[in-house]
Write a protein that holds these residues in place. Structure first.
Motif, short mmCIF file in Angstrom:
data_model
loop_
_atom_site.label_atom_id
_atom_site.label_comp_id
_atom_site.label_asym_id
_atom_site.label_seq_id
_atom_site.Cartn_x
_atom_site.Cartn_y
_atom_site.Cartn_z
N ILE A 182 0.85 -1.18 0.00
CA ILE A 182 0.00 0.00 0.00
C ILE A 182 0.90 1.24 0.00
CG2 ILE A 182 -1.95 -1.07 1.18
CD1 ILE A 182 -1.00 0.17 3.78
N ASN A 183 0.33 2.39 -0.32
CA ASN A 183 1.06 3.65 -0.28
C ASN A 183 0.97 4.25 1.11
OD1 ASN A 183 1.66 3.56 -3.08
ND2 ASN A 183 -0.40 4.31 -3.54
N SER A 184 1.93 5.13 1.41
CA SER A 184 1.92 5.78 2.73
C SER A 184 0.64 6.59 2.94
CB SER A 184 3.15 6.67 2.88
OG SER A 184 3.22 7.64 1.86
N SER A 185 0.07 7.11 1.85
CA SER A 185 -1.16 7.91 1.98
C SER A 185 -2.36 7.06 2.38
CB SER A 185 -1.46 8.62 0.65
OG SER A 185 -1.63 7.68 -0.39
N GLU A 186 -2.21 5.73 2.24
CA GLU A 186 -3.30 4.83 2.61
C GLU A 186 -3.16 4.30 4.02
OE1 GLU A 186 -4.57 2.25 -1.05
OE2 GLU A 186 -2.37 2.45 -1.12
N LEU A 187 -2.04 4.58 4.65
CA LEU A 187 -1.82 4.08 6.01
C LEU A 187 -2.81 4.70 6.98
CD1 LEU A 187 2.04 4.06 6.62
CD2 LEU A 187 0.55 2.07 6.53
N ARG A 188 -3.34 3.87 7.84
CA ARG A 188 -4.17 4.38 8.95
C ARG A 188 -3.22 4.59 10.13
NH1 ARG A 188 -7.84 -0.42 10.02
NH2 ARG A 188 -5.84 -1.43 9.61
N ILE A 189 -2.98 5.85 10.48
CA ILE A 189 -1.96 6.19 11.49
C ILE A 189 -2.64 6.83 12.70
CG2 ILE A 189 0.17 7.42 11.95
CD1 ILE A 189 0.66 7.53 8.94
N GLY A 190 -2.46 6.21 13.85
CA GLY A 190 -2.94 6.79 15.10
C GLY A 190 -1.78 7.43 15.83
N VAL A 191 -1.91 8.73 16.14
CA VAL A 191 -0.79 9.49 16.70
C VAL A 191 -1.15 10.05 18.06
CG1 VAL A 191 0.73 11.49 16.36
CG2 VAL A 191 0.03 10.11 14.39
N ASP A 192 -0.25 9.85 19.00
CA ASP A 192 -0.34 10.48 20.31
C ASP A 192 -0.61 11.97 20.11
OD1 ASP A 192 0.07 11.41 22.89
OD2 ASP A 192 1.84 10.16 23.22
N SER A 193 -1.64 12.50 20.75
CA SER A 193 -2.05 13.89 20.51
C SER A 193 -0.92 14.88 20.81
CB SER A 193 -3.28 14.24 21.34
OG SER A 193 -3.03 14.05 22.72
#
Length: 338
Positions: A182-193
């Motif tokens: 997959i492309n990086s733009s498709e990554l589901r990324i959860g980030v510490d606020s």
């Protein structure tokens, strides 16, 4: 000539061993160093790191230079070693391995991680690191099961520590097929606020996560929470630290009373303690604060790791000039001789 001289100084510093972080030195490693090729690697003093894996590193240009001191019985702090940045006890258990990378003795360190034993020492010294549950496994590798001081069963992973992310990228890309699907733009990324401001949302689609309480939750609670996160997201990013600066991040110390538990929690070790326990892949990227960093986590699915490394490069910052000047000039160690 200059590069060979620098590597000779690395060996001199290892043999001098003024930080007590070296158990054994292999001076003949200098024979594999030229003006253009060859690097030094140190290994933690544990049997889990196989001879065949060390030989495979030599084939990649990383020559076995030192065997590094580890904390007693895999303890999360090492009472024998001092962190040169904080003046406090060095984070364990891959304590000497991380320290020898920080001091410039080695370009790459190989440690083992049960409950943060590679990731946390690296972060405490503002170094890069990576753990992968299948790294270094060869025909002579046996997956052992241990139990943490708080009673959780786990199998240690082998991990890499370096000042330069490029060394880690080289090893991991030659060990595994990292072709992304997959492309990086498709990554589901959860980030510490608290780390959200590091991301340009035109590059990465990120969702903020409130990771409150990660320093006070039990390992079991952190394991459950991280497993839930990795069900919803491809990548989880937690900003952690400062490691072992304001507290004493060690279960042996912390289990005595409410007061010692509070001091243990103040060491600011969160998800860094459980990445290996769920057999995930973790990368630490130094932040600008002392002993602080970004912890990147994904499942052990190799097609995602190239993208994880891409994010690690995105989060990287320039080395601290003062630290490099103070600790990086090896000639300063020998001005008065040995």
């Amino acid at each position: 000539m200059k590069r060979v001289q620098t590597y000779a100084q690395k060996t001199f510093l290892a043999m001098d061993n003024r930080y007590k972080s070296v158990k054994k030195v292999f001076p003949n490693s200098i024979e594999s160093i030229s003006e253009t090729t060859g690097f030094y690697v140190g290994t933690k003093e544990v049997p889990l790191i196989s001879t065949s894996f060390i030989h495979s590193l030599k084939e990649k240009g990383y020559n076995h230079h030192t065997i590094d001191k580890a904390s007693h019985s895999g303890r999360a702090i090492d009472l024998d070693l001092i962190n040169p940045l904080t003046g406090k006890y060095m984070t364990g258990s891959s304590s000497g391995t991380a320290l020898n990378v920080f001091l410039g003795i080695n370009d790459l360190g190989i440690g083992t991680d049960g409950g943060g034993s590679v990731l946390a020492p690296a972060m405490s010294l503002n170094l890069y690191s990576l753990i992968h549950p299948e790294l270094g496994q060869r025909d002579d590798h046996t997956k052992e099961v241990k139990k943490s001081t708080d009673g959780i069963a786990f199998s240690p992973s082998i991990g890499l520590i370096s000042k330069q992310l490029s060394h880690i990228e080289k090893i991991i890309s030659e060990e595994f097929d990292l072709t992304p699907t997959i492309n990086s733009s498709e990554l589901r990324i959860g980030v510490d606020s608290v780390a959200l401001d590091r991301f340009d949302e035109s590059i990465y689609l990120v969702k903020p996560l409130e990771m409150t309480g990660k320093y006070t939750k039990t390992r079991k609670e952190l394991i459950d929470e991280l497993n839930n996160y990795l069900t919803d997201f491809d990548v989880i990013i937690s900003k952690e630290g400062p490691i072992d600066l304001n507290g004493f991040g060690d279960t042996v110390f912390g289990h005595f009373s409410k007061e010692t538990t509070t001091m243990q929690e103040a060491a600011n070790k969160g998800f860094i303690k459980v990445v290996n326990m769920i057999q995930a892949v973790g990368i630490t990227v130094p932040a600008t604060g002392l002993g602080e960093g970004y912890l990147l986590i994904t499942k052990a699915e190799n097609h995602k790791i190239a993208l994880l490394l891409e994010i690690a490069n995105y989060l990287s910052s320039e080395p601290d000039e003062l630290i490099e000047r103070y600790f990086g000039d090896l000639s300063k160690y020998f001005e008065q001789g040995i």
